[in-house]
Enzyme design. Sequence first.
Site, PDB file in Angstrom:
ATOM      1  N   HIS A   8     114.412   1.508  46.621  1.00 17.81           N
ATOM      2  CA  HIS A   8     113.429   1.027  47.334  1.00 17.81           C
ATOM      3  C   HIS A   8     112.053   0.723  46.595  1.00 17.81           C
ATOM      4  CE1 HIS A   8     111.916   4.765  48.500  1.00 17.81           C
ATOM      5  NE2 HIS A   8     112.994   5.128  48.693  1.00 17.81           N
ATOM      6  N   GLU A  78     119.766   7.418  52.579  1.00 23.85           N
ATOM      7  CA  GLU A  78     119.245   8.652  51.453  1.00 23.85           C
ATOM      8  C   GLU A  78     120.076   9.844  52.066  1.00 23.85           C
ATOM      9  OE1 GLU A  78     119.093  10.515  48.827  1.00 23.85           O
ATOM     10  OE2 GLU A  78     117.082   9.549  48.644  1.00 23.85           O
TER      11      GLU A  78
END
Length: 180
Positions: A8, A78
């Site tokens: 990201h 994550e």
Amino acid sequence: MAVHLVRHGQSAWNVAGRVQGQSPRAGSLTAAGRAQAAALDVTGTVLVSSDLPRARETAEIIAARLGLPVLVDAGLREQRLGALEGRRFAEVQPVIDGLWAHPLRLPPGGGESVADLHLRVRRTLGRLAARHAGEELVVVTHGGPIRVATTGVDPVSGSAVPRVAVGNAAVITVRPGAAV
């Protein structure tokens, strides 16, 4: 077939130096992060993203350019870092480095080990590769999942995993069999 692993773009907690993990407070992209996502030179036929806001926003920006829908998969999240989430990275870096050096160790306050992250991410990428066989995948995710997807080390055996740098908006291309 190729799998393009995309981290990201820059988030508010990246700028603040905070551990993001899966915290809902980690937020989304900064203006710089949106510009990074818009500048990414990546192509594919299927776009899949982690469901965390910073990855989804990155994927939506890529999707607008490629004309693809964004498929969302929580398996691309994550690492869940328990009590470390929201803390300043500089304060807890030795603990995080220890998690990668001892991949069976759990973070303080719960969460998942690097070995658990490895199993989740490998399983998710394998499932996506099988479901989209022959297609070029763009997978928008996070630093931890990219590290475990591209390591040659088996953290499940307890072997230390290098905590290599994965910059915001980095693109790492792998071929099936190499990392999925």
